[in-house]
Design a protein around this motif. Structure first.
Motif, PDB file in Angstrom:
ATOM      1  N   VAL A  54       0.885  -1.167   0.000  1.00  0.00           N
ATOM      2  CA  VAL A  54       0.000   0.000   0.000  1.00  0.00           C
ATOM      3  C   VAL A  54       0.924   1.217   0.000  1.00  0.00           C
ATOM      4  N   LEU A  55       1.051   1.852  -1.158  1.00  0.00           N
ATOM      5  CA  LEU A  55       2.055   2.902  -1.339  1.00  0.00           C
ATOM      6  C   LEU A  55       1.469   4.299  -1.146  1.00  0.00           C
ATOM      7  N   GLU A  56       2.346   5.219  -0.747  1.00  0.00           N
ATOM      8  CA  GLU A  56       1.957   6.638  -0.733  1.00  0.00           C
ATOM      9  C   GLU A  56       1.660   7.073  -2.168  1.00  0.00           C
TER      10      GLU A  56
ATOM     11  N   GLN B 196      10.648   3.908  -9.747  1.00  0.00           N
ATOM     12  CA  GLN B 196      10.202   4.954  -8.822  1.00  0.00           C
ATOM     13  C   GLN B 196      10.522   4.536  -7.389  1.00  0.00           C
ATOM     14  N   ILE B 197      11.015   5.478  -6.595  1.00  0.00           N
ATOM     15  CA  ILE B 197      11.257   5.245  -5.178  1.00  0.00           C
ATOM     16  C   ILE B 197      10.019   5.713  -4.429  1.00  0.00           C
ATOM     17  N   ARG B 198       9.360   4.804  -3.697  1.00  0.00           N
ATOM     18  CA  ARG B 198       8.088   5.145  -3.045  1.00  0.00           C
ATOM     19  C   ARG B 198       8.135   4.815  -1.557  1.00  0.00           C
ATOM     20  N   SER B 199       7.424   5.595  -0.785  1.00  0.00           N
ATOM     21  CA  SER B 199       7.220   5.254   0.622  1.00  0.00           C
ATOM     22  C   SER B 199       6.030   4.304   0.709  1.00  0.00           C
ATOM     23  N   CYS B 200       6.064   3.442   1.699  1.00  0.00           N
ATOM     24  CA  CYS B 200       5.033   2.413   1.818  1.00  0.00           C
ATOM     25  C   CYS B 200       4.290   2.571   3.141  1.00  0.00           C
ATOM     26  N   ARG B 201       2.969   2.619   3.067  1.00  0.00           N
ATOM     27  CA  ARG B 201       2.158   2.789   4.274  1.00  0.00           C
ATOM     28  C   ARG B 201       1.959   1.459   5.010  1.00  0.00           C
ATOM     29  N   SER B 202       1.807   0.392   4.235  1.00  0.00           N
ATOM     30  CA  SER B 202       1.673  -0.926   4.862  1.00  0.00           C
ATOM     31  C   SER B 202       1.864  -2.004   3.810  1.00  0.00           C
ATOM     32  N   TYR B 203       2.016  -3.221   4.303  1.00  0.00           N
ATOM     33  CA  TYR B 203       2.220  -4.381   3.438  1.00  0.00           C
ATOM     34  C   TYR B 203       1.157  -5.412   3.800  1.00  0.00           C
ATOM     35  N   LEU B 204       0.473  -5.921   2.783  1.00  0.00           N
ATOM     36  CA  LEU B 204      -0.585  -6.910   2.982  1.00  0.00           C
ATOM     37  C   LEU B 204      -0.100  -8.261   2.476  1.00  0.00           C
ATOM     38  N   HIS B 205      -0.325  -9.316   3.260  1.00  0.00           N
ATOM     39  CA  HIS B 205       0.148 -10.650   2.867  1.00  0.00           C
ATOM     40  C   HIS B 205      -1.025 -11.486   2.368  1.00  0.00           C
ATOM     41  N   LYS B 206      -1.019 -11.781   1.056  1.00  0.00           N
ATOM     42  CA  LYS B 206      -2.067 -12.575   0.403  1.00  0.00           C
ATOM     43  C   LYS B 206      -3.462 -12.064   0.750  1.00  0.00           C
ATOM     44  N   PRO B 207      -3.718 -10.772   0.476  1.00  0.00           N
ATOM     45  CA  PRO B 207      -5.001 -10.171   0.869  1.00  0.00           C
ATOM     46  C   PRO B 207      -6.132 -10.520  -0.103  1.00  0.00           C
TER      47      PRO B 207
ATOM     48  N   PHE C 141      11.096   1.898   5.771  1.00  0.00           N
ATOM     49  CA  PHE C 141      10.602   0.970   4.758  1.00  0.00           C
ATOM     50  C   PHE C 141      10.465   1.707   3.433  1.00  0.00           C
ATOM     51  N   THR C 142      11.265   1.304   2.481  1.00  0.00           N
ATOM     52  CA  THR C 142      11.244   1.915   1.146  1.00  0.00           C
ATOM     53  C   THR C 142      10.893   0.852   0.109  1.00  0.00           C
ATOM     54  N   VAL C 143      10.127   1.254  -0.892  1.00  0.00           N
ATOM     55  CA  VAL C 143       9.773   0.334  -1.972  1.00  0.00           C
ATOM     56  C   VAL C 143      10.277   0.900  -3.292  1.00  0.00           C
TER      57      VAL C 143
END
Length: 585
Positions: A204-206, A216-227, A339-341
Motif C-alpha cells: 500500500v504505497l503513498e 520509482q522510489i516510493r514510501s510504503c504505508r503498509s504491506y498486505l500478505h495474500k489479501p 521501509f522503502t519500496v
C-alpha cells in the motif's frame, strides 16, 4: 509502440545481464564486483549435503563465479520454522563464521528449503538447482538468480538481500540503477493483476505525483500478505496502471483492465536491521514455530501497520503455541524500521513452483523464451537435428533418432532409446527409458537413486501432471477422493496389486506423497520397466503383477536418496555430450 519499446528494453537489459554473468563463470571476481557471500538455506542436514555437493561440482566445472564464499545452512532439527526462521538461523550462522567481517559483506540469502511437492522433479536435488533451457553449460536456477541480480552488489550498501528459489524477476529501468542504499528495509515491487495480488504480498504505497518512469522510489504505508481483493480496495492498494493511462492521467478507455496492485519479490535489509533480528533470535534462544520472512517481517512495517496480522494463521501449515507471541515481538522489534519500496513499472515476475508453471514457461511462453533466450535443445544429443521439436524442451539429455517427443514436453537429464514415444505435456526427469514404450499425455516420470541399508537401489516415480500430491485424507475409507491419473487411487491400487492397509502410507498424512506405490529394484532399468508396466496397466485398465518388490512412497525415497549416484548419472550424460561435441569439431 510504447509497450513494444518497453518490452524491447526489458529483453535487451536481461540479455546484457546474462552475458555479463556468463563472462564471470569460472573466473575470480574482483573486490566489489560481485557478492561477498551467497547463502542457500536447506530444510535439513540431508538437503544441506545435497546442495553443498552440487555447489562443489559446479565450482569444479567452473560454472559459478570463483572467489565467493558459498554456504548452505540447514534449519535446526525440530518444528518447521519457515523462511523467516531460516533467515534468523542463517544470520546466526553467518555471525558465528564472520563475527568481525559481516558488517562489511554484501550477502545474498536464497531460501531453498522444502521438498517441492508441487514440483517433484526438483524434490531430490532442490529447486535452486532446477535446470533451465538456456546457457552453455546448462544454467540452473541459481545461475539465473545470480545473473538477474548481477547489477545489485555494486549498487548496494553492505547488507542482506533475501530472495526465494523458484521465482524470476526481469526488469528494465531506463538506465537508472536499482540501489539498495537507504537504511532499514528496501523491497522491490512489480505491477500485477488483482488476482495475482491475492497469492502474493501487496504494497500500500503513498500517492505518487511524479511523472511515470520505469523506476520509482516510493514510501510504503503498509504491506498486505495474500489479501482479498476487498482488502486491497479498502486499504488503497489498488491503483491505475500508469503505463495504461492517457495524457490526462485518466484510464485508457480502450483498456478496461488497467487496475493493478504492486506485488513483492525480494527485499534488502541493512546490517543494522539484520542485527536486530539476530539479537532477537539469540535472546529467544531458538525458534519453535513457523515464521514467514515476508508476511511476518514486512507486515510490521509502515505507518499503517497494525497487530491484526499476528493472529491470522490462514497461511501457516502448523500453528504452534509460540506463534502469536513471537509475531507480536517481531512487530514491536521492527515497527520503527524505515521501509522503502522500489517500484519497477517495466518488470516481469515469473513463478516456477508447480509442474504446470514449469511446463508452460519452458515450452509455451513466447515472451519469457524471448527475454531469456530459452531454446528447445540445450546441451543435448539429438541425432536428427531436423526432428520436429516444436514447443519441446530437451535439457542435457540424449535422444535416439528413433524416439518421438510430442509438443509441450520437457526432457531433462534423461536418455531415451528407440521406440520410445512421449506424449504431450509430459515431464521426464533423471530417467533412462530404453524399452519400446508409449508414455501418455500429461505424465510425470522421474527416477531416483537410493541407498537402503547400504544397498544401491532405484525407484521410478510415476503420476499425472495434474495430480495433487499434497491433498490428504483422514482415513483409508476416503481413498476414493485421492486421484492419480484423473482416476481414484483405490482403483489404481487394485490394478497394481497393492493391498489397502495401515501400512499403505509412510506417515500420518495420507496422500499421494506418502503412498507406498513405487517398487524399488537393484537396477535403474528394472525400476523404469516396472513403472512402465504400471503405466500400461493404467492405460489398459488391466492388472499388473510385480512380485514382492518393496514399494516406497516419494516421502521415503527422499529419505533414502543417493545424491552422489544421481549426480554421477548426470555427469555421465555430461561427458558423453561433451565427447559428441568434440567429435563433431
Amino acid at each position: 509502440m510504447g509497450e513494444e519499446a518497453a518490452a524491447g528494453r526489458l529483453q535487451r537489459e536481461t540479455q546484457r545481464r546474462l552475458a555479463q554473468y556468463s563472462s564471470m563463470r569460472g573466473r575470480e571476481v574482483r573486490p566489489g564486483e560481485f557478492w561477498d557471500v551467497i547463502v542457500i538455506t536447506a530444510a535439513d542436514k540431508q538437503q544441506e549435503r545435497a546442495y553443498q555437493q552440487q555447489i562443489a561440482d559446479k565450482l569444479a566445472r567452473k560454472e559459478l563465479p570463483l572467489g565467493v564464499r558459498y554456504h548452505v545452512f540447514s534449519d535446526p532439527p525440530g518444528p518447521k520454522i519457515g523462511n523467516g526462521g531460516s533467515t534468523f538461523y542463517a544470520l546466526h550462522c553467518l555471525n558465528q563464521l564472520y563475527p568481525h567481517e559481516l558488517d562489511s559483506f554484501r550477502v545474498m540469502l536464497i531460501h531453498a528449503g522444502g521438498y517441492s511437492q508441487r514440483l517433484p522433479s526438483a524434490s531430490a536435488l532442490g529447486k535452486i538447482f532446477t535446470a533451465l533451457p538456456c546457457g552453455d553449460p546448462v544454467y540452473q536456477m541459481i545461475d539465473l538468480k545470480l545473473a538477474i541480480y548481477i547489477d545489485f552488489p555494486a549498487n548496494m550498501k553492505p547488507g542482506v538481500l533475501v530472495t526465494c528459489a523458484d521465482d524470476i524477476e526481469l526488469y528494465s529501468s531506463q538506465g537508472t540503477a536499482v540501489k539498495f542504499d537507504k537504511p532499514g528495509i528496501i523491497a522491490l515491487a512489480h505491477p500485477s493483476t488483482l488476482a495475482i495480488g491475492t497469492t502474493h504480498g501487496v504494497f500500500v504505497l503513498e500517492k505518487c505525483d511524479s511523472e511515470f518512469s520505469e523506476l520509482q522510489i516510493r514510501s510504503c504505508r503498509s504491506y498486505l500478505h495474500k489479501p482479498s481483493i476487498e482488502k486491497m480496495r479498502q486499504t488503497g492498494a489498488v491503483t491505475v496502471d500508469p503505463s495504461k493511462t492517457n495524457l490526462s492521467g485518466s484510464p485508457n478507455n480502450n483498456n478496461p483492465r488497467s487496475e493493478i496492485v504492486y506485488t513483492d519479490s525480494l527485499f534488502y535489509m541493512d546490517h543494522q536491521t539484520s542485527k536486530l533480528l539476530l539479537y532477537f533470535f539469540q535472546e529467544l534462544g531458538g525458534l519453535k514455530c513457523e515464521i514467514d520472512a515476508y508476511g511476518d517481517f514486512l507486515q510490521a512495517l509502515g505507518p499503517d501497520a497494525t497487530l491484526d496480522y499476528t493472529k491470522d494463521t490462514a497461511n501457516v501449515s502448523k500453528v504452534e503455541t509460540q506463534l502469536t507471541d513471537v509475531r507480536r515481538k517481531i512487530y514491536f522489534l521492527l515497527r520503527e524500521t524505515e521501509f522503502t519500496v522500489i517500484v519497477l513499472n517495466n518488470s516481469k515476475f515469473y513463478h516456477i513452483g508447480t509442474l504446470q508453471e514449469y511446463l508452460h514457461h519452458f515450452t509455451s511462453d513466447a515472451k519469457l523464451q524471448a527475454e531469456l533466450g530459452l531454446q528447445a535443445n540445450v546441451f543435448s544429443i539429438i541425432p536428427d537435428q531436423d526432428k520436429n521439436l516444436n514447443k519441446v524442451c530437451v535439457i542435457q539429455s540424449i535422444l535416439d533418432a528413433r524416439c518421438h517427443v510430442s509438443p509441450r514436453t520437457v526432457i531433462e537429464y534423461s536418455r531415451l532409446g528407440p521406440g520410445v514415444s512421449i506424449g504431450e505435456c509430459c515431464i521426464i526427469s533423471g530417467s533412462c527409458i530404453n524399452i519400446s514404450s508409449a508414455i501418455p499425455n500429461k505424465s510425470f516420470v522421474s527416477s531416483l537413486s537410493l541407498l537402503i541399508d547400504g544397498r544401491l537401489m532405484y525407484a521410478t516415480i510415476l503420476f499425472g501432471i495434474e495430480d495433487d500430491l499434497k491433498k490428504s485424507v483422514a482415513s483409508l475409507s476416503d481413498l476414493n477422493s485421492l486421484q492419480i491419473f484423473s482416476k481414484s487411487l483405490l482403483q489404481h491400487l487394485q490394478l497394481w496389486g497393492i493391498q489397502v492397509s495401515e501400512n499403505l502410507f509412510s506417515s500420518d498424512q495420507k496422500s499421494l506423497w506418502s503412498a507406498r506405490l513405487f517398487p524399488a529394484y537393484r537396477t535403474l532399468q528394472e525400476s523404469v520397466e516396472a513403472s512402465l508396466e504400471m503405466l500400461k496397466a493404467t492405460c489398459r485398465q488391466s492388472q499388473v503383477h510385480l512380485g514382492d518388490a518393496e514399494r516406497l512412497s516419494i516421502e521415503e525415497m527422499l529419505k533414502y536418496k543417493n545424491v552422489e549416484e544421481m549426480l554421477n548419472f548426470r555427469n555421465h550424460l555430461y561427458k558423453e555430450i561433451c565427447a559428441d561435441r568434440q567429435g563433431k569439431v
